[in-house]
Scaffold this motif. Structure first.
Motif, PDB file in Angstrom:
ATOM      1  N   THR A  97       0.836  -1.207   0.000  1.00 59.10           N
ATOM      2  CA  THR A  97       0.000   0.000   0.000  1.00 59.10           C
ATOM      3  C   THR A  97       0.870   1.254   0.000  1.00 59.10           C
ATOM      4  N   SER A  98       0.257   2.345  -0.362  1.00 62.88           N
ATOM      5  CA  SER A  98       0.826   3.693  -0.323  1.00 62.88           C
ATOM      6  C   SER A  98       1.791   3.941  -1.470  1.00 62.88           C
ATOM      7  N   ARG A  99       2.085   5.211  -1.679  1.00 68.39           N
ATOM      8  CA  ARG A  99       3.024   5.622  -2.729  1.00 68.39           C
ATOM      9  C   ARG A  99       4.440   5.159  -2.426  1.00 68.39           C
ATOM     10  N   TYR A 100       4.660   4.670  -1.207  1.00 73.44           N
ATOM     11  CA  TYR A 100       5.988   4.211  -0.809  1.00 73.44           C
ATOM     12  C   TYR A 100       6.131   2.692  -0.924  1.00 73.44           C
ATOM     13  N   ASP A 101       5.148   2.050  -1.540  1.00 67.79           N
ATOM     14  CA  ASP A 101       5.176   0.589  -1.703  1.00 67.79           C
ATOM     15  C   ASP A 101       5.443  -0.100  -0.368  1.00 67.79           C
ATOM     16  N   GLY A 102       4.742   0.357   0.637  1.00 66.37           N
ATOM     17  CA  GLY A 102       4.921  -0.195   1.975  1.00 66.37           C
ATOM     18  C   GLY A 102       3.835  -1.186   2.331  1.00 66.37           C
ATOM     19  N   THR A 103       3.605  -1.342   3.599  1.00 63.87           N
ATOM     20  CA  THR A 103       2.560  -2.219   4.130  1.00 63.87           C
ATOM     21  C   THR A 103       1.967  -1.557   5.364  1.00 63.87           C
ATOM     22  N   VAL A 152      -1.153  -2.540  17.349  1.00 59.72           N
ATOM     23  CA  VAL A 152      -1.491  -2.756  15.944  1.00 59.72           C
ATOM     24  C   VAL A 152      -0.464  -3.670  15.300  1.00 59.72           C
ATOM     25  N   VAL A 153       0.812  -3.439  15.585  1.00 54.12           N
ATOM     26  CA  VAL A 153       1.879  -4.278  15.040  1.00 54.12           C
ATOM     27  C   VAL A 153       1.662  -5.741  15.418  1.00 54.12           C
ATOM     28  N   ARG A 154       1.319  -5.980  16.656  1.00 52.35           N
ATOM     29  CA  ARG A 154       1.103  -7.371  17.078  1.00 52.35           C
ATOM     30  C   ARG A 154      -0.088  -7.998  16.357  1.00 52.35           C
ATOM     31  N   GLN A 155      -1.149  -7.230  16.171  1.00 53.32           N
ATOM     32  CA  GLN A 155      -2.298  -7.747  15.416  1.00 53.32           C
ATOM     33  C   GLN A 155      -1.912  -8.096  13.988  1.00 53.32           C
ATOM     34  N   LEU A 156      -1.176  -7.209  13.343  1.00 57.49           N
ATOM     35  CA  LEU A 156      -0.805  -7.428  11.950  1.00 57.49           C
ATOM     36  C   LEU A 156       0.134  -8.625  11.813  1.00 57.49           C
ATOM     37  N   ILE A 157       1.043  -8.768  12.749  1.00 53.31           N
ATOM     38  CA  ILE A 157       1.933  -9.934  12.729  1.00 53.31           C
ATOM     39  C   ILE A 157       1.115 -11.212  12.835  1.00 53.31           C
ATOM     40  N   ALA A 158       0.170 -11.231  13.762  1.00 54.73           N
ATOM     41  CA  ALA A 158      -0.679 -12.415  13.942  1.00 54.73           C
ATOM     42  C   ALA A 158      -1.505 -12.710  12.704  1.00 54.73           C
ATOM     43  N   ALA A 159      -1.813 -11.672  11.924  1.00 51.02           N
ATOM     44  CA  ALA A 159      -2.622 -11.837  10.713  1.00 51.02           C
ATOM     45  C   ALA A 159      -1.772 -12.176   9.487  1.00 51.02           C
ATOM     46  N   GLY A 160      -0.480 -12.371   9.682  1.00 48.59           N
ATOM     47  CA  GLY A 160       0.376 -12.799   8.587  1.00 48.59           C
ATOM     48  C   GLY A 160       0.986 -11.693   7.761  1.00 48.59           C
ATOM     49  N   ALA A 161       1.077 -10.496   8.306  1.00 47.12           N
ATOM     50  CA  ALA A 161       1.716  -9.411   7.574  1.00 47.12           C
ATOM     51  C   ALA A 161       3.155  -9.785   7.242  1.00 47.12           C
ATOM     52  N   PRO A 162       3.635  -9.413   6.048  1.00 44.05           N
ATOM     53  CA  PRO A 162       5.017  -9.754   5.671  1.00 44.05           C
ATOM     54  C   PRO A 162       6.019  -9.018   6.548  1.00 44.05           C
ATOM     55  N   LEU A 163       6.811  -9.754   7.281  1.00 44.84           N
ATOM     56  CA  LEU A 163       7.711  -9.161   8.267  1.00 44.84           C
ATOM     57  C   LEU A 163       8.840  -8.369   7.631  1.00 44.84           C
ATOM     58  N   ASP A 164       9.335  -8.834   6.502  1.00 39.22           N
ATOM     59  CA  ASP A 164      10.562  -8.264   5.944  1.00 39.22           C
ATOM     60  C   ASP A 164      10.341  -7.560   4.609  1.00 39.22           C
ATOM     61  N   HIS A 165       9.117  -7.122   4.369  1.00 36.32           N
ATOM     62  CA  HIS A 165       8.870  -6.354   3.150  1.00 36.32           C
ATOM     63  C   HIS A 165       9.737  -5.093   3.166  1.00 36.32           C
ATOM     64  N   VAL A 166      10.348  -4.782   2.030  1.00 37.96           N
ATOM     65  CA  VAL A 166      11.197  -3.592   1.888  1.00 37.96           C
ATOM     66  C   VAL A 166      10.465  -2.573   1.027  1.00 37.96           C
ATOM     67  N   ASN A 167      10.237  -1.374   1.556  1.00 39.58           N
ATOM     68  CA  ASN A 167       9.529  -0.358   0.783  1.00 39.58           C
ATOM     69  C   ASN A 167      10.486   0.349  -0.176  1.00 39.58           C
ATOM     70  N   ALA A 204      19.174  -8.443   9.952  1.00 43.81           N
ATOM     71  CA  ALA A 204      20.337  -8.410   9.071  1.00 43.81           C
ATOM     72  C   ALA A 204      20.106  -7.545   7.833  1.00 43.81           C
ATOM     73  N   LEU A 205      18.848  -7.342   7.452  1.00 42.30           N
ATOM     74  CA  LEU A 205      18.561  -6.500   6.292  1.00 42.30           C
ATOM     75  C   LEU A 205      19.008  -5.061   6.579  1.00 42.30           C
ATOM     76  N   THR A 206      19.576  -4.415   5.586  1.00 49.32           N
ATOM     77  CA  THR A 206      20.147  -3.090   5.783  1.00 49.32           C
ATOM     78  C   THR A 206      19.347  -2.025   5.042  1.00 49.32           C
ATOM     79  N   ASP A 207      19.649  -0.771   5.373  1.00 49.37           N
ATOM     80  CA  ASP A 207      19.065   0.323   4.605  1.00 49.37           C
ATOM     81  C   ASP A 207      19.840   0.491   3.302  1.00 49.37           C
ATOM     82  N   ARG A 208      19.485   1.492   2.516  1.00 55.96           N
ATOM     83  CA  ARG A 208      20.100   1.666   1.203  1.00 55.96           C
ATOM     84  C   ARG A 208      21.602   1.945   1.292  1.00 55.96           C
ATOM     85  N   GLN A 209      22.027   2.509   2.425  1.00 56.71           N
ATOM     86  CA  GLN A 209      23.439   2.815   2.609  1.00 56.71           C
ATOM     87  C   GLN A 209      24.220   1.662   3.249  1.00 56.71           C
TER      88      GLN A 209
END
Length: 230
Positions: A129-135, A148-163, A198-203
């Motif tokens: 969702t959003s113009r930032y391709d986020g979740t 809210v984070v805990r609810q979304l995790i329980a509902a199967g939200a993608p943990l490691d999606h990168v916007n 372990a996932l990093t930012d763009r830098q």
């Protein structure tokens, strides 16, 4: 300022406009001008809503900003209207013009009750969702909405999606948070659920490095306890 610091600062400034400021709820004037299902959804007028649904009004009709009656009911926290629209076949995952769905609208509002209802009715926590391709999870982590984070995790939200800013929910809980209790609780929930440290930012900065840079000692300890070493 070093080039990478400048890039980081610019990205952070841009992201601070998301997701709360990027969402556009109906204005008072728009709400007053609404007719049909949009008006009934905004007011929670259940007799009018039932009458319109029975007359086969379009439950996925759009206003000038692409909001459906379900979006409007979610902004207005009208639980009965949300339930009635869902039962009438409303698209629970519809995106408005800025590509926000009802789940993300509720997540940004820290509206745990409405989010719970939407998820129970079958709305997805997995949409991009959003113009930032986020979740919705990234949006909630940004704001430190730990429940809210805990609810979304329980509902199967993608943990490691990168916007498209190259940030995950875990990274946003650090770089866009204030290091306080709710952002700490958000980070802890993500770590406990198995989100990658372990996932990093763009830098190329790791979450542990980012927490150290910002002086967030409690977050540094959490990441180290989870196994982060660099």
């Amino acid at each position: 300022m070093k080039p990478w610091n400048l890039v980081f600062a610019l990205a952070a400034a841009l992201a601070c406009a998301t997701p709360a400021q990027a969402q556009v709820p109906p204005t008072a004037a728009e709400t007053t001008a609404y007719q049909g299902l949009h008006a009934a959804a905004a007011r929670g007028d259940m007799p009018a809503l039932a009458k319109l649904i029975a007359a086969r009004a379009d439950v996925n009709a759009r206003d000038g900003y692409g909001r459906t009656p379900l979006h409007v009911a979610t902004f207005a926290r009208q639980a009965d209207a949300i339930r009635a629209l869902a039962q009438a076949g409303a698209d629970l995952n519809a995106l408005e013009n800025d590509r926000y769905d009802a789940v993300t609208i509720a997540a940004v509002a820290d509206d745990e009750a409405t989010l719970r209802l939407l998820l129970q009715l079958g709305a997805s926590a997995k949409q991009v969702t959003s113009r930032y391709d986020g979740t919705a999870l990234i949006a909630a982590a940004h704001l430190g909405h730990d429940g809210v984070v805990r609810q979304l995790i329980a509902a199967g939200a993608p943990l490691d999606h990168v916007n498209n800013l190259h940030w995950t929910a875990l990274i946003e809980s650090i770089v866009l948070g204030n290091g306080g209790p709710r952002h700490q609780a958000t980070l802890q929930a993500l770590l406990q659920a198995g989100a990658s440290y372990a996932l990093t930012d763009r830098q190329g900065n790791t979450p542990l490095q980012l927490a150290r840079q910002r002086g967030y000692g409690a977050m540094v300890q959490m990441l180290q306890a989870a196994g982060a070493v660099k």
